[in-house]
Motif scaffolding. Structure first.
Motif, short mmCIF file in Angstrom:
data_model
loop_
_atom_site.label_atom_id
_atom_site.label_comp_id
_atom_site.label_asym_id
_atom_site.label_seq_id
_atom_site.Cartn_x
_atom_site.Cartn_y
_atom_site.Cartn_z
N LEU A 248 -45.05 -6.01 -35.83
CA LEU A 248 -46.31 -5.12 -35.79
C LEU A 248 -45.51 -3.86 -34.18
CD1 LEU A 248 -49.59 -7.33 -34.55
CD2 LEU A 248 -49.27 -5.04 -36.55
N SER A 249 -44.40 -4.53 -33.29
CA SER A 249 -44.03 -4.03 -31.93
C SER A 249 -43.07 -3.04 -32.97
CB SER A 249 -43.29 -4.43 -30.80
OG SER A 249 -42.65 -5.08 -31.46
N ALA A 250 -42.41 -3.35 -33.67
CA ALA A 250 -40.80 -2.11 -34.71
C ALA A 250 -40.03 -2.69 -33.31
CB ALA A 250 -41.05 -0.01 -34.52
N GLY A 251 -39.68 -3.32 -33.40
CA GLY A 251 -38.99 -4.05 -32.58
C GLY A 251 -38.65 -4.25 -30.79
N ASP A 252 -39.83 -3.30 -30.66
CA ASP A 252 -40.06 -3.03 -29.12
C ASP A 252 -40.36 -4.07 -28.30
OD1 ASP A 252 -40.50 -3.03 -26.47
OD2 ASP A 252 -40.87 -0.52 -26.87
N MET A 253 -38.98 -5.44 -27.74
CA MET A 253 -39.73 -6.72 -26.75
C MET A 253 -40.58 -6.69 -26.16
SD MET A 253 -38.24 -8.96 -29.28
CE MET A 253 -37.07 -9.39 -30.44
N HIS A 254 -40.75 -5.76 -25.23
CA HIS A 254 -41.59 -5.80 -24.37
C HIS A 254 -43.27 -5.22 -24.89
CE1 HIS A 254 -38.51 -3.78 -21.34
NE2 HIS A 254 -38.48 -4.77 -21.57
N VAL A 255 -43.09 -4.77 -25.98
CA VAL A 255 -44.89 -5.01 -26.45
C VAL A 255 -44.77 -6.19 -27.41
CG1 VAL A 255 -45.91 -3.71 -28.74
CG2 VAL A 255 -44.64 -2.18 -27.18
#
Length: 376
Positions: free
Chosen positions: A246-253
């Motif tokens: 869901l975050s497209a790889g953005d670990m913060h999201v």
């Protein structure tokens, strides 16, 4: 003479470029940098062969280890007990500790202030009444005070405007022999070509499979250590994979989605977006209701809105992939994806959240990209 005089003003300059606390999971060794073995091998070879460039650009999704790696590289170069060739900073000597807390006299840092949309020019070249006598570019050229070299990190390189980037060009092209400059950004495309051409680019990718899940668990553990009053549920592998997707790889999201359980908002939003003509009123009500349930604090609402738009991005990407597998193409879906991606830039520019959500919902209904020239 002027240049020599400027080199003695480091205590004043230090106020704007040091003592920055970085919220990144601490790494004790290079073995703790998950999913970047090839990058570590390349850095090790460059250091041992004396071929480490003077200007590096770290790019990749948020939360994949760029900042942690930059801090660890700084410790590697400044450690008092271990040589850089060992690639094994002790983490305990005064230099390692000072690097970690951002107070080492030969460690320079600049980042975008929370209340600004871009990195202010004065942080790079000093205020108007002291141009080139203070700031990042000035401090980089000062002689080391404690170690054999200096390390300068410019966080948030995505938020350099053209004037700010131009101020860095000469420093990046001809850095001092005893200094290393590291710029950290989310992608090469968000950096000016003149910046990219003067730096050695190191690309950080979101690691797949178990490595990706381990990295997300590390993000969650780091959050838990700082918010002991909150109890996080144990996450299954499927739940972690879903958050990463869901975050497209953005670990913060991904970490925020995993902490907050993004299933409810995901299902509700996807149901709205799946309509041939999305209902703007329903979308506005859904998004604003979700933001209200998160917090009244603006920074937290901005973060939550990024999460919502990340979910929308994944919906439209899935739809495009599904259409492509059937030999179909819907230009309206493509325009809606473009519009959703544009929202991230609007959030970064501190757009009014209520207006942003209203315009976004309206543009989805019209299948418009939202390109309004200089405004969009």
């Amino acid at each position: 003479m002027a240049a020599k005089k400027a080199s003695t003003s480091s205590p004043k300059a230090a106020k704007t470029t040091r003592a920055i606390a970085v919220d990144a999971p601490p790494l004790k060794s290079w073995n703790d940098l998950i999913g970047h073995d090839a990058l570590i091998t390349g850095l090790t070879a460059a250091i041992r062969q004396g071929r480490l460039g003077g200007s590096l650009l770290f790019v990749g999704p948020n939360g994949v280890g760029k900042t942690s790696a930059a801090i660890l590289l700084t410790q590697t170069l400044l450690c008092e007990r271990s040589t850089a060739r060992d690639m094994a900073p002790c983490g305990e000597c005064p230099s390692c500790v000072q690097v970690r807390v951002g107070t080492h006299p030969d460690f320079i840092q600049v980042r975008k202030p929370d209340d600004k949309t871009l990195i202010p020019l004065e942080l790079l070249i000093g205020p108007v009444d002291a141009r080139l006598q203070e700031g990042f570019c000035h401090d980089v050229h000062l002689r080391p005070m404690q170690a054999q070299r200096k390390v300068a990190i410019l966080h948030d390189a995505d938020f350099l405007n053209e004037e700010g980037a131009n101020c860095l060009l000469k420093t990046l092209e001809e850095p001092p022999a005893n200094a290393l400059i590291i710029l950290i950004g989310s992608s090469e495309q968000r950096q000016l070509p003149t910046i990219r051409s003067r730096c050695q680019v190191l690309r950080f990718q979101t690691p797949p499979g178990e490595a990706g899940r381990a990295l997300l668990r590390k993000q969650l553990d780091h959050y838990q250590s700082q918010h002991e009053e909150e109890s996080l549920p144990t996450m299954s592998d499927d739940a972690l994979d879903a958050a990463i997707e869901l975050s497209a790889g953005d670990m913060h999201v991904a970490a925020r989605l995993a902490r907050g359980g993004g299933e409810q908002i995901r299902e509700a939003l996807w149901n709205q977006l799946a309509a041939p003509v999305p209902d703007p009123t329903a979308i506005v009500r859904l998004i604003n209701g979700h933001l209200d349930s998160i917090s009244k604090d603006v920074p937290k609402r901005r973060a939550a809105l990024r999460d919502v738009f990340s979910i929308a991005v994944q919906h439209y990407r899935r739809q495009l992939r599904s259409d492509a597998s059937s030999g179909e193409y819907d230009p309206a879906t493509h325009r809606r994806l473009d519009r959703t991606l544009r929202t991230f830039r609007e959030i970064d520019r501190s757009a009014n959240l209520g207006t942003l959500v209203d315009c976004y919902a309206s543009d989805l209904t019209l299948a418009a990209t939202g390109d309004r020239g200089a405004i969009g």
